[in-house]
Design a protein around this motif. Structure first.
Motif, mmCIF file in Angstrom:
data_model
loop_
_atom_site.group_PDB
_atom_site.id
_atom_site.type_symbol
_atom_site.label_atom_id
_atom_site.label_comp_id
_atom_site.label_asym_id
_atom_site.label_seq_id
_atom_site.Cartn_x
_atom_site.Cartn_y
_atom_site.Cartn_z
ATOM 1 N N ILE A 1 0.869 -1.167 0.000
ATOM 2 C CA ILE A 1 0.000 0.000 0.000
ATOM 3 C C ILE A 1 0.908 1.218 0.000
ATOM 4 O O ILE A 1 1.844 1.305 0.800
ATOM 5 C CB ILE A 1 -0.928 0.017 1.228
ATOM 6 C CG1 ILE A 1 -1.824 -1.227 1.236
ATOM 7 C CG2 ILE A 1 -1.797 1.277 1.229
ATOM 8 C CD1 ILE A 1 -2.741 -1.328 2.434
ATOM 9 N N ALA A 2 0.650 2.149 -0.897
ATOM 10 C CA ALA A 2 1.548 3.297 -1.060
ATOM 11 C C ALA A 2 0.857 4.608 -0.733
ATOM 12 O O ALA A 2 -0.314 4.815 -1.084
ATOM 13 C CB ALA A 2 2.079 3.340 -2.489
ATOM 14 N N SER A 3 1.591 5.486 -0.082
ATOM 15 C CA SER A 3 1.171 6.874 0.052
ATOM 16 C C SER A 3 1.199 7.509 -1.332
ATOM 17 O O SER A 3 2.015 7.148 -2.186
ATOM 18 C CB SER A 3 2.128 7.613 0.981
ATOM 19 O OG SER A 3 2.116 9.008 0.728
ATOM 20 N N GLU A 4 0.327 8.488 -1.539
ATOM 21 C CA GLU A 4 0.327 9.183 -2.823
ATOM 22 C C GLU A 4 1.640 9.940 -3.045
ATOM 23 O O GLU A 4 1.945 10.347 -4.167
ATOM 24 C CB GLU A 4 -0.846 10.150 -2.894
ATOM 25 C CG GLU A 4 -0.858 11.208 -1.805
ATOM 26 C CD GLU A 4 -2.155 12.006 -1.763
ATOM 27 O OE1 GLU A 4 -3.037 11.728 -2.602
ATOM 28 O OE2 GLU A 4 -2.284 12.890 -0.900
ATOM 29 N N LYS A 5 2.439 10.095 -1.993
ATOM 30 C CA LYS A 5 3.746 10.752 -2.105
ATOM 31 C C LYS A 5 4.880 9.763 -2.384
ATOM 32 O O LYS A 5 6.031 10.174 -2.550
ATOM 33 C CB LYS A 5 4.069 11.516 -0.819
ATOM 34 C CG LYS A 5 3.143 12.690 -0.526
ATOM 35 C CD LYS A 5 3.581 13.417 0.739
ATOM 36 C CE LYS A 5 2.687 14.611 1.042
ATOM 37 N NZ LYS A 5 3.116 15.326 2.266
ATOM 38 N N ALA A 6 4.580 8.476 -2.413
ATOM 39 C CA ALA A 6 5.618 7.458 -2.579
ATOM 40 C C ALA A 6 6.277 7.548 -3.954
ATOM 41 O O ALA A 6 5.632 7.897 -4.950
ATOM 42 C CB ALA A 6 5.030 6.067 -2.374
ATOM 43 N N ILE A 7 7.564 7.224 -3.984
ATOM 44 C CA ILE A 7 8.351 7.205 -5.217
ATOM 45 C C ILE A 7 9.078 5.869 -5.281
ATOM 46 O O ILE A 7 9.701 5.443 -4.305
ATOM 47 C CB ILE A 7 9.377 8.350 -5.266
ATOM 48 C CG1 ILE A 7 8.674 9.717 -5.204
ATOM 49 C CG2 ILE A 7 10.257 8.251 -6.501
ATOM 50 C CD1 ILE A 7 7.846 10.039 -6.434
ATOM 51 N N PHE A 8 9.028 5.229 -6.440
ATOM 52 C CA PHE A 8 9.612 3.906 -6.614
ATOM 53 C C PHE A 8 10.690 3.938 -7.688
ATOM 54 O O PHE A 8 10.593 4.684 -8.661
ATOM 55 C CB PHE A 8 8.528 2.897 -7.008
ATOM 56 C CG PHE A 8 7.431 2.755 -5.997
ATOM 57 C CD1 PHE A 8 7.475 1.755 -5.040
ATOM 58 C CD2 PHE A 8 6.354 3.636 -5.978
ATOM 59 C CE1 PHE A 8 6.474 1.624 -4.090
ATOM 60 C CE2 PHE A 8 5.353 3.520 -5.031
ATOM 61 C CZ PHE A 8 5.407 2.507 -4.092
ATOM 62 N N GLY A 9 11.710 3.097 -7.533
ATOM 63 C CA GLY A 9 12.715 3.021 -8.578
ATOM 64 C C GLY A 9 13.948 2.243 -8.158
ATOM 65 O O GLY A 9 14.140 1.934 -6.981
ATOM 66 N N GLN A 10 14.767 1.932 -9.137
ATOM 67 C CA GLN A 10 16.018 1.235 -8.898
ATOM 68 C C GLN A 10 17.197 2.188 -9.059
ATOM 69 O O GLN A 10 17.116 3.189 -9.763
ATOM 70 C CB GLN A 10 16.177 0.039 -9.824
ATOM 71 C CG GLN A 10 15.804 -1.280 -9.195
ATOM 72 C CD GLN A 10 16.496 -1.487 -7.860
ATOM 73 O OE1 GLN A 10 17.635 -1.055 -7.644
ATOM 74 N NE2 GLN A 10 15.820 -2.150 -6.946
ATOM 75 N N SER A 11 18.307 1.839 -8.397
ATOM 76 C CA SER A 11 19.502 2.683 -8.467
ATOM 77 C C SER A 11 20.776 1.868 -8.630
ATOM 78 O O SER A 11 21.853 2.438 -8.826
ATOM 79 C CB SER A 11 19.620 3.535 -7.191
ATOM 80 O OG SER A 11 19.720 2.703 -6.042
ATOM 81 N N GLY A 12 20.689 0.547 -8.534
ATOM 82 C CA GLY A 12 21.878 -0.306 -8.543
ATOM 83 C C GLY A 12 22.897 0.015 -9.618
ATOM 84 O O GLY A 12 24.066 0.310 -9.305
ATOM 85 N N PRO A 13 22.529 0.003 -10.899
ATOM 86 C CA PRO A 13 23.507 0.278 -11.947
ATOM 87 C C PRO A 13 24.079 1.698 -11.910
ATOM 88 O O PRO A 13 25.100 1.964 -12.522
ATOM 89 C CB PRO A 13 22.692 0.060 -13.235
ATOM 90 C CG PRO A 13 21.639 -0.924 -12.840
ATOM 91 C CD PRO A 13 21.260 -0.519 -11.445
#
Length: 265
Positions: free
Chosen positions: A127-139
Motif C-alpha cells: 500500500i503506497a502513500s500518494e507521495k511514494a516514489i519507486f525506482g532502482q539505483s543499482g547500476p
C-alpha cells in the motif's frame, strides 16, 4: 536484542517493523538488516501475530536501500554481526520475509529506492502513500540485485517493464506504480498506516492456516529464485571489489557525475 536501527511493535495481532534511520532516508546498514531479521523471526514465532507491516520512519522514505557511507571496497562494513559475502545478510532477510507464514504488508510512505525497492517487491502486499516514489539505483552506484529484485520483479510487472526499471533507473510515482501492478493500493499520505492496519485486520479475520497455505502456494512457483539469488550475491561480493563498483559508490558520496563509460574501453 537491543534495537537501534528499527522500531518493533506488536499490538492486536499486528507486528510493525519500522526502519528507523530517517536521517539517511532509512537506508540500511548491516545492523539494520540484522535487527529486521530478528523482528521478523520474532513475529514468526509469536502465534498471536497474524500480519506484519513493514514501513519506514518519518514521511520522506520507506527505504533508500544500502547505506553507501558504510560500503567499502569489499562490501558493507558488517558491523551488525550477521555479515558475510557483501557484508549484509540481505539474502537472509529476503528469505525470511518470503518464508514467514504470515502476510507482510509494505506501507510505502516515501522513497522506495534500490534495495528498499526490492524489500517492498518481495512483501505480499504493498500500500503506497500518494507521495511514494519507486525506482532502482543499482547500476547507477555500481550494484545490483539479480535475484528476487529482478526475476521476481518480472513476475510482478512483466519482463519489459522490469528491464526498464533496472536498465534506466528512473523513478515512478505511486500512481504509475499501481498502473504497472507494482502496488496494490494508493492512499492519501496521512491515511497510509490506517489503510495498512485496515487490510491487516481483514486478514486477521481469516483462517490463519488457510492464509499460511496460500502464501506457501504463491511462493512455490518462484521458489527457484532462491538459487538465482545465491549466485547473484556471490557475484556481487566479487563485483564490490572492483574499480567499477567503487566508481559508483565514490561518485554518489562525492556528489559528482558517475563515469562508468571509462570501463567500456
Amino acid at each position: 536484542m537491543e534495537l537501534r536501527d528499527i522500531i518493533y511493535e506488536k499490538k492486536g495481532g499486528i507486528a510493525k517493523v519500522i526502519i528507523n534511520r530517517p536521517e539517511v532516508y532509512n537506508a540500511f546498514r548491516a545492523r539494520t538488516v540484522q535487527e529486521m531479521i530478528w523482528a521478523f523471526r520474532d513475529a514468526w514465532d509469536d502465534n498471536t501475530i497474524g500480519v506484519v507491516i513493514l514501513t519506514g520512519a518519518g514521511d520522506k522514505a520507506f527505504c533508500a536501500g544500502g547505506d553507501q557511507k558504510t560500503k567499502g571496497d569489499s562490501g558493507y562494513d558488517g558491523s551488525g554481526g550477521l555479515s558475510g559475502g557483501i557484508g549484509l545478510q540481505i539474502e537472509e532477510l529476503h528469505k525470511t520475509i518470503r518464508a514467514i507464514p504470515k502476510p507482510v504488508i509494505a506501507a510505502v510512505n516515501g522513497y522506495a529506492i534500490g534495495g528498499g525497492h526490492v524489500l517492498h517487491v518481495i512483501c505480499d502486499l504493498t500500500i503506497a502513500s500518494e507521495k511514494a516514489i519507486f525506482g532502482q539505483s543499482g547500476p547507477k552506484v555500481g550494484s545490483y540485485d539479480a535475484g528476487f529484485g529482478t526475476a521476481y520483479l518480472a513476475r510482478v510487472v512483466g519482463e519489459k517493464k522490469a528491464r526498464e526499471i533496472w536498465y534506466l533507473c528512473e523513478q515512478y510515482t505511486a500512481y504509475e506504480a499501481k498502473e504497472m501492478g507494482l502496488v496494490n493500493k494508493v492512499v492519501p499520505h496521512d491515511e497510509l498506516m490506517a489503510a495498512a492496519e485496515e487490510w491487516a485486520n481483514k486478514i486477521l479475520d481469516k483462517s490463519p492456516t488457510a492464509i499460511k497455505m496460500l502464501k506457501y502456494s504463491f511462493n512455490a512457483d518462484s521458489a527457484h529464485i532462491d538459487g538465482i539469488t545465491q549466485l547473484s550475491m556471490a557475484s556481487l561480493a566479487m563485483f564490490y571489489q572492483t574499480e567499477e563498483s567503487a566508481e559508483g559508490r565514490n561518485a554518489f558520496l562525492e556528489k559528482r557525475p558517475v563515469n562508468f563509460r571509462q570501463f567500456r574501453k
